[in-house]
Scaffold this motif. Structure first.
Motif, PDB file in Angstrom:
ATOM      1  N   VAL A  37     -26.932  18.931 -38.910  1.00  0.00           N
ATOM      2  CA  VAL A  37     -27.874  18.904 -37.791  1.00  0.00           C
ATOM      3  C   VAL A  37     -27.294  19.647 -36.602  1.00  0.00           C
ATOM      4  O   VAL A  37     -26.112  19.490 -36.272  1.00  0.00           O
ATOM      5  N   LEU A  38     -28.132  20.451 -35.966  1.00  0.00           N
ATOM      6  CA  LEU A  38     -27.793  21.086 -34.690  1.00  0.00           C
ATOM      7  C   LEU A  38     -28.570  20.332 -33.620  1.00  0.00           C
ATOM      8  O   LEU A  38     -29.759  20.578 -33.412  1.00  0.00           O
ATOM      9  N   ALA A  39     -27.930  19.374 -32.973  1.00  0.00           N
ATOM     10  CA  ALA A  39     -28.598  18.493 -32.020  1.00  0.00           C
ATOM     11  C   ALA A  39     -28.736  19.149 -30.655  1.00  0.00           C
ATOM     12  O   ALA A  39     -27.837  19.844 -30.189  1.00  0.00           O
ATOM     13  N   LYS A  40     -29.889  18.904 -30.032  1.00  0.00           N
ATOM     14  CA  LYS A  40     -30.154  19.396 -28.681  1.00  0.00           C
ATOM     15  C   LYS A  40     -30.591  18.201 -27.841  1.00  0.00           C
ATOM     16  O   LYS A  40     -31.782  17.904 -27.747  1.00  0.00           O
ATOM     17  N   PRO A  41     -29.627  17.475 -27.262  1.00  0.00           N
ATOM     18  CA  PRO A  41     -29.972  16.281 -26.482  1.00  0.00           C
ATOM     19  C   PRO A  41     -30.604  16.638 -25.143  1.00  0.00           C
ATOM     20  O   PRO A  41     -30.496  17.762 -24.666  1.00  0.00           O
ATOM     21  N   GLY A  42     -31.264  15.660 -24.552  1.00  0.00           N
ATOM     22  CA  GLY A  42     -31.863  15.848 -23.232  1.00  0.00           C
ATOM     23  C   GLY A  42     -33.207  16.543 -23.260  1.00  0.00           C
ATOM     24  O   GLY A  42     -33.682  17.025 -22.232  1.00  0.00           O
ATOM     25  N   ILE A  48     -38.245  18.284 -34.530  1.00  0.00           N
ATOM     26  CA  ILE A  48     -37.439  19.161 -35.371  1.00  0.00           C
ATOM     27  C   ILE A  48     -37.880  20.582 -35.058  1.00  0.00           C
ATOM     28  O   ILE A  48     -39.063  20.904 -35.163  1.00  0.00           O
ATOM     29  N   THR A  49     -36.938  21.401 -34.642  1.00  0.00           N
ATOM     30  CA  THR A  49     -37.270  22.748 -34.181  1.00  0.00           C
ATOM     31  C   THR A  49     -37.190  23.801 -35.270  1.00  0.00           C
ATOM     32  O   THR A  49     -37.778  24.860 -35.132  1.00  0.00           O
ATOM     33  N   GLY A  50     -36.458  23.524 -36.338  1.00  0.00           N
ATOM     34  CA  GLY A  50     -36.362  24.503 -37.407  1.00  0.00           C
ATOM     35  C   GLY A  50     -35.269  24.160 -38.398  1.00  0.00           C
ATOM     36  O   GLY A  50     -34.430  23.302 -38.149  1.00  0.00           O
ATOM     37  N   VAL A  58     -32.665  19.808 -34.171  1.00  0.00           N
ATOM     38  CA  VAL A  58     -33.366  18.592 -33.747  1.00  0.00           C
ATOM     39  C   VAL A  58     -33.213  18.408 -32.248  1.00  0.00           C
ATOM     40  O   VAL A  58     -32.097  18.349 -31.735  1.00  0.00           O
ATOM     41  N   GLN A  59     -34.355  18.335 -31.553  1.00  0.00           N
ATOM     42  CA  GLN A  59     -34.346  18.000 -30.121  1.00  0.00           C
ATOM     43  C   GLN A  59     -34.374  16.487 -30.002  1.00  0.00           C
ATOM     44  O   GLN A  59     -35.138  15.822 -30.695  1.00  0.00           O
ATOM     45  N   ILE A  60     -33.553  15.961 -29.105  1.00  0.00           N
ATOM     46  CA  ILE A  60     -33.468  14.511 -28.930  1.00  0.00           C
ATOM     47  C   ILE A  60     -33.792  14.140 -27.491  1.00  0.00           C
ATOM     48  O   ILE A  60     -33.233  14.698 -26.550  1.00  0.00           O
ATOM     49  N   ASN A  61     -34.683  13.169 -27.335  1.00  0.00           N
ATOM     50  CA  ASN A  61     -35.093  12.690 -26.020  1.00  0.00           C
ATOM     51  C   ASN A  61     -34.156  11.576 -25.560  1.00  0.00           C
ATOM     52  O   ASN A  61     -34.549  10.430 -25.414  1.00  0.00           O
ATOM     53  N   ALA A  62     -32.895  11.932 -25.363  1.00  0.00           N
ATOM     54  CA  ALA A  62     -31.895  10.988 -24.872  1.00  0.00           C
ATOM     55  C   ALA A  62     -30.734  11.796 -24.310  1.00  0.00           C
ATOM     56  O   ALA A  62     -30.447  12.889 -24.799  1.00  0.00           O
ATOM     57  N   PRO A  63     -30.085  11.279 -23.280  1.00  0.00           N
ATOM     58  CA  PRO A  63     -28.945  12.011 -22.717  1.00  0.00           C
ATOM     59  C   PRO A  63     -27.738  11.973 -23.646  1.00  0.00           C
ATOM     60  O   PRO A  63     -27.565  11.016 -24.412  1.00  0.00           O
TER      61      PRO A  63
END
Length: 123
Positions: A37-42, A48-50, A58-63
């Protein structure tokens, strides 16, 4: 070039091709599914972006502090895959954007790929 040298280089080329074909979603020796996983927090929302050879974006809605993004990532991936949170664990990358998730439970490699692709199309 000697025959031994040729066979070694051919063997290395085959190993590289095999790794590229596997992609970010694989099976380990214990038959658990492993997802890079390539995580993108914040981010504003979980998504899931791709999926590419480096990993599942994966974009994550958390700091990214105090493990909040890691917890949210596990929770989000479990919901996308239709599994319990206890079936999805963060195996590596606790302090990195490059993470490895281990999936246990009654789901196949093809089902994981299909569900991730379906999630990308729905966002």
């Amino acid at each position: 070039m000697s025959k031994k040298a040729k066979s070694k280089s051919t063997q290395k080329e085959k190993e590289v091709v095999t790794k590229e074909e596997e992609g970010p979603i694989t099976l380990n020796k214990s038959k658990n599914i492993i997802i890079s996983v390539l995580a993108k927090p914040g981010a504003k929302q979980n998504a899931i972006t791709g999926i590419n050879s480096d990993g599942v974006g994966v974009q994550i809605n958390a700091p990214p502090s105090e493990g909040e993004a890691n917890t949210e990532l596990v929770k989000y991936m479990a919901s996308v895959l239709g599994l319990r949170k206890s079936d999805v664990t963060l195996d590596r990358g606790f302090k990195s954007r490059n993470k490895v998730l281990k999936i246990q439970g009654s789901i196949t490699l093809e089902e994981v790929r299909r569900k991730l692709l379906n999630e990308i199309q729905n966002t």
